[in-house]
Structures are given as C-alpha cells and as structure tokens.
Design a protein around this motif. Structure first.
Motif, PDB file in Angstrom:
ATOM      1  N   VAL A  10       0.834  -1.207   0.000  1.00 58.59           N
ATOM      2  CA  VAL A  10       0.000   0.000   0.000  1.00 58.59           C
ATOM      3  C   VAL A  10       0.866   1.254   0.000  1.00 58.59           C
ATOM      4  O   VAL A  10       0.613   2.210  -0.749  1.00 58.59           O
ATOM      5  N   HIS A  11       1.897   1.265   0.837  1.00 60.89           N
ATOM      6  CA  HIS A  11       2.784   2.422   0.866  1.00 60.89           C
ATOM      7  C   HIS A  11       3.534   2.583  -0.453  1.00 60.89           C
ATOM      8  O   HIS A  11       3.809   3.706  -0.894  1.00 60.89           O
ATOM      9  N   LEU A  12       3.865   1.468  -1.092  1.00 56.34           N
ATOM     10  CA  LEU A  12       4.545   1.544  -2.379  1.00 56.34           C
ATOM     11  C   LEU A  12       3.630   2.136  -3.445  1.00 56.34           C
ATOM     12  O   LEU A  12       4.067   2.933  -4.289  1.00 56.34           O
ATOM     13  N   MET A  13       2.356   1.780  -3.420  1.00 53.28           N
ATOM     14  CA  MET A  13       1.409   2.317  -4.390  1.00 53.28           C
ATOM     15  C   MET A  13       1.143   3.804  -4.159  1.00 53.28           C
ATOM     16  O   MET A  13       0.932   4.564  -5.110  1.00 53.28           O
ATOM     17  N   LEU A  14       1.151   4.229  -2.911  1.00 53.01           N
ATOM     18  CA  LEU A  14       0.872   5.628  -2.591  1.00 53.01           C
ATOM     19  C   LEU A  14       2.126   6.490  -2.549  1.00 53.01           C
ATOM     20  O   LEU A  14       2.040   7.682  -2.235  1.00 53.01           O
ATOM     21  N   ARG A  15       3.263   5.906  -2.867  1.00 50.69           N
ATOM     22  CA  ARG A  15       4.515   6.650  -2.758  1.00 50.69           C
ATOM     23  C   ARG A  15       4.548   7.845  -3.706  1.00 50.69           C
ATOM     24  O   ARG A  15       5.078   8.907  -3.377  1.00 50.69           O
ATOM     25  N   SER A  16       3.980   7.672  -4.909  1.00 52.51           N
ATOM     26  CA  SER A  16       4.010   8.764  -5.882  1.00 52.51           C
ATOM     27  C   SER A  16       3.151   9.951  -5.464  1.00 52.51           C
ATOM     28  O   SER A  16       3.299  11.048  -6.012  1.00 52.51           O
ATOM     29  N   LEU A  17       2.238   9.752  -4.511  1.00 52.11           N
ATOM     30  CA  LEU A  17       1.381  10.842  -4.052  1.00 52.11           C
ATOM     31  C   LEU A  17       1.979  11.599  -2.879  1.00 52.11           C
ATOM     32  O   LEU A  17       1.467  12.654  -2.506  1.00 52.11           O
ATOM     33  N   ARG A  18       3.037  11.075  -2.289  1.00 50.64           N
ATOM     34  CA  ARG A  18       3.690  11.747  -1.172  1.00 50.64           C
ATOM     35  C   ARG A  18       4.798  12.637  -1.712  1.00 50.64           C
ATOM     36  O   ARG A  18       5.602  12.223  -2.538  1.00 50.64           O
ATOM     37  N   SER A  19       4.837  13.860  -1.242  1.00 46.40           N
ATOM     38  CA  SER A  19       5.815  14.804  -1.768  1.00 46.40           C
ATOM     39  C   SER A  19       6.240  15.764  -0.675  1.00 46.40           C
ATOM     40  O   SER A  19       5.411  16.280   0.081  1.00 46.40           O
ATOM     41  N   ALA A  20       7.552  15.996  -0.610  1.00 43.96           N
ATOM     42  CA  ALA A  20       8.079  17.015   0.293  1.00 43.96           C
ATOM     43  C   ALA A  20       8.246  18.353  -0.409  1.00 43.96           C
ATOM     44  O   ALA A  20       8.495  19.365   0.232  1.00 43.96           O
ATOM     45  N   ASP A  21       8.123  18.356  -1.731  1.00 42.45           N
ATOM     46  CA  ASP A  21       8.286  19.577  -2.526  1.00 42.45           C
ATOM     47  C   ASP A  21       7.189  19.596  -3.579  1.00 42.45           C
ATOM     48  O   ASP A  21       7.399  19.221  -4.733  1.00 42.45           O
ATOM     49  N   ALA A  22       6.001  20.025  -3.170  1.00 41.21           N
ATOM     50  CA  ALA A  22       4.858  20.005  -4.091  1.00 41.21           C
ATOM     51  C   ALA A  22       5.034  20.988  -5.243  1.00 41.21           C
ATOM     52  O   ALA A  22       4.484  20.792  -6.325  1.00 41.21           O
ATOM     53  N   ALA A  69      15.035  15.306   1.249  1.00 44.80           N
ATOM     54  CA  ALA A  69      14.212  14.484   0.357  1.00 44.80           C
ATOM     55  C   ALA A  69      15.077  13.687  -0.618  1.00 44.80           C
ATOM     56  O   ALA A  69      14.791  12.520  -0.910  1.00 44.80           O
ATOM     57  N   LYS A  70      16.149  14.302  -1.112  1.00 48.67           N
ATOM     58  CA  LYS A  70      17.038  13.591  -2.030  1.00 48.67           C
ATOM     59  C   LYS A  70      17.738  12.431  -1.335  1.00 48.67           C
ATOM     60  O   LYS A  70      17.870  11.335  -1.899  1.00 48.67           O
ATOM     61  N   ALA A  71      18.178  12.663  -0.103  1.00 47.65           N
ATOM     62  CA  ALA A  71      18.822  11.578   0.643  1.00 47.65           C
ATOM     63  C   ALA A  71      17.845  10.438   0.910  1.00 47.65           C
ATOM     64  O   ALA A  71      18.208   9.254   0.834  1.00 47.65           O
ATOM     65  N   ARG A  72      16.597  10.782   1.202  1.00 48.00           N
ATOM     66  CA  ARG A  72      15.592   9.743   1.433  1.00 48.00           C
ATOM     67  C   ARG A  72      15.337   8.932   0.166  1.00 48.00           C
ATOM     68  O   ARG A  72      15.211   7.702   0.218  1.00 48.00           O
ATOM     69  N   THR A  78      18.492   2.668  -3.087  1.00 50.54           N
ATOM     70  CA  THR A  78      19.578   1.757  -2.713  1.00 50.54           C
ATOM     71  C   THR A  78      19.029   0.463  -2.131  1.00 50.54           C
ATOM     72  O   THR A  78      19.498  -0.639  -2.464  1.00 50.54           O
ATOM     73  N   SER A  79      18.031   0.581  -1.267  1.00 51.00           N
ATOM     74  CA  SER A  79      17.428  -0.623  -0.693  1.00 51.00           C
ATOM     75  C   SER A  79      16.712  -1.452  -1.750  1.00 51.00           C
ATOM     76  O   SER A  79      16.762  -2.690  -1.727  1.00 51.00           O
TER      77      SER A  79
END
Length: 358
Positions: A10-22, A69-72, A78-79
């Motif tokens: 679920v988190h993988l599917m919603l990942r594209s909707l999460r943003s630190a820089d809208a 955000a880039k480091a995250r 990487t994982s």
C-alpha cells in the motif's frame, strides 16, 4: 499475505502521491492551473478543468528540505537495488530493472546534416579518397562536438531558468525577512551567471570602465540552432528572468542568428515575439546604439550576398520584428547622439528595399 507485506504494498502504491516539494513535483499541474483557461475564466477561478484546485500554488521549499528528500530517495532506491540483487543472485527470480529518474521531459534535438565532399581532383584515386574521408570524419566530429556543447549549455540554461523562477517565488513569499532574502540572492546571482553562460552573455566589471556586456556569437548561435534553445531564450526574456541589459546586448546577435536561418524553424515565432516585445518596451527602453546595430544585421546580410530581402522577411513574424526596429528606432534615436548614424542606416535599408522591388 501478512499485514506487513500488505502495508508495504500500500505504501509503495501511494509513494508517488507523497511529496516534500509540491512546487517542483507538481510543476506542470500548477503551471496549467495558473496560466490555462477554460471557457471565459481561468481554471483557478472556475475551480474546474479536470479537477484543478482553486487553491493558490504552493511556495517552493528551502534547499535543506530538498537535500533531506534527495537523501531519502537515494536510501530508498539503494534498498530496492539491494533487494533486487538478492532476488537475482540467490533466489534466481525477478532480477533487476534499471529506470531513469527523469523529472522533466526533454525536447528532441535536431542533428546537423553531414555532407560528403568529393575533393577537386580525381575521387577515384587513393589520396583523394583518403582526404575526402578525413574531411568527412573531421566535419562529423566537429558537428558532434558542437551539438553536445550546445545541448549541455541548453540543459544548464533550463535548470537555471527554473531555479530562478522558483527563487523569485521564494523571495516574494519572504519579502519581509531581509536575512532570508539575502541568502536567496546568492543563489540568484549564481543562476543568473549560469543562464548568461548558456546564452553566450559575458559580463565584465571593471573599476574604471564599469560594467560591460559582451556576447559570444558562436555560443549563442549554437543555443539558438535548436528548438529547445530558442524556447529557453524566449522564456528568459518573456518572464523577465534575463536582466534587461543582458537581453538588449544579445538582441543584435540573436537577430543575426534568426534572419540568417530558415524561417520555418520550430520555436522561432516565440523567440521573435519575445524580441519584438523587448524592442517595444519604453521603460526600461533599448539603447539607441542597439537599434543601430540591429539595423546593421539585415543590411550586412543582403550586402554580403548571404540572404536576399525575401528570405530575411520570409514570415509575418520577421516582418513585425523589422517593423518594430524601424518604428521604435526612429523615435528613440531622433533626439540622441546616434541620430545621424540611424538615419544613414535607415536610408541604406530603404534603398535595399527599393532595389528588391525592381
């Protein structure tokens, strides 16, 4: 499926909707919502147009948040690569799939056409054939180098342009905080220098002569030889990102690049429209010497035999550009020191037009 795996999916599917820089992640959405229109009103005003929100665009974030955000993102990728490598090596399944992380699309670049010179002598002879091959390879290599130099310069210019637009929004949002604005101005200067470099503008500051601006014609010609480069120059002038003095300095050189090329090039109309708007400005206006140099461009092209009048004024946009130069140049140069030079050039250009009609 275990709850942990369900949560991961679920988190993988919603990942594209999460943003630190809208602001950057939804850049095109906010551009359409700000500039687009539906019917008689804007998208923002109507609140329609495919679900566009009536809320104002978000403010850009600071560099520290971008670094976090880039480091995250790097830790996440990487994982993922490590997990894919484990499946590929140990479990012998799935494997790895490399994807390019492209934020914005890039326009296709036109590759210059190569030609094969046969030489003056007998092309069947070994020496002539070897010389022709050598010239062909040398020309192809030089064209390839010029192409990639222009492409790198254009990409850097677009990056600087988008950064300057973002910095302008940040400065407007923090206009009451002088300390923060001072920090942002350092980044503004760095990006303006990068934009100058991509357009061939060289700014020299001397303690005696003051500030002088020169234009590298070769670099500017390479940038304007591609559609993406013409759009870059047009956007920088239209949105007021390029300093007015720099835009006026590159005006004659840009005119030479436009009038010496074919009139059906992609992005030319937008660039000519931007240059015409720059010429028609009254406050701040264009220096009279710039108008004289602009009128020298079509005169030299016709006199040198490179172009005729029909090729120079081959489209309505080009005719509007020449008309703007003639009309504004006459008014601006009338009461200045360059009045005699302007009227002399105007007389020469009028004679060229009369000869072309015979």
């Amino acid at each position: 499926m275990p709850p942990r795996d369900v949560c991961y999916v679920v988190h993988l599917m919603l990942r594209s909707l999460r943003s630190a820089d809208a602001y950057n992640d939804d850049y095109y959405h906010w551009s359409v919502a700000t500039n687009g229109t539906v019917g008689s009103g804007s998208i923002i005003a109507n609140g329609g147009g495919g679900g566009a929100s009536s809320a104002p665009p978000p403010n850009p974030v600071w560099k520290e948040i971008k670094v976090i955000a880039k480091a995250r993102e790097e830790r996440y990728h990487t994982s993922v690569r490590a997990r894919a490598r484990t499946f590929a090596d140990k479990n012998r399944s799935l494997g790895q799939l490399d994807k390019a992380n492209v934020k914005r699309p890039r326009a296709l670049l036109d590759t210059p056409v190569m030609r094969m010179d046969g030489g003056d002598g007998d092309v069947d002879s070994g020496e002539a054939a070897a010389a022709a091959d050598s010239r062909y390879e040398s020309e192809r290599q030089s064209c390839r180098i010029r192409l990639w130099k222009a492409r790198v310069a254009i990409d850097k210019g677009h990056t600087a342009l988008l950064s300057l637009i973002e910095l302008r929004r940040l400065i407007q949002a923090n206009v009451g905080v002088p300390g923060l604005v001072g920090e942002l101005m350092v980044d503004v200067k760095a990006n303006v220098d990068l934009l100058h470099s991509s357009l061939g503008v060289i700014v020299k500051i001397d303690s005696r002569e003051g500030k002088t601006i020169e234009v590298d014609g070769g670099r500017l010609a390479g940038t304007l030889s591609m559609p993406k480069g013409r759009v870059l120059c047009a956007r920088a002038i239209e949105e007021g990102i390029l300093p007015h003095s720099s835009a006026c300095a590159l005006l004659p050189t840009a005119m030479g690049c436009i009038l010496s090329s074919q009139s059906s090039a992609d992005g030319e109309d937008r660039l000519i429209r931007a240059l015409t708007g720059l010429i028609l400005l009254t406050n701040p206006g264009v220096d009279p010497s710039i108008f004289c140099r602009c009128l020298d461009v079509p005169i030299s092209l016709v006199r040198d035999g490179k172009k005729d009048v029909s090729a120079i004024a081959g489209s309505i946009m080009r005719m509007n550009l020449l008309h703007a130069i003639l009309s504004m140049g006459k008014d601006v140069c009338a009461g200045s020191r360059a009045s005699e030079e302007w009227f002399r050039r105007e007389e020469i250009f009028g004679g060229i037009l009369e000869e072309s009609q015979k």
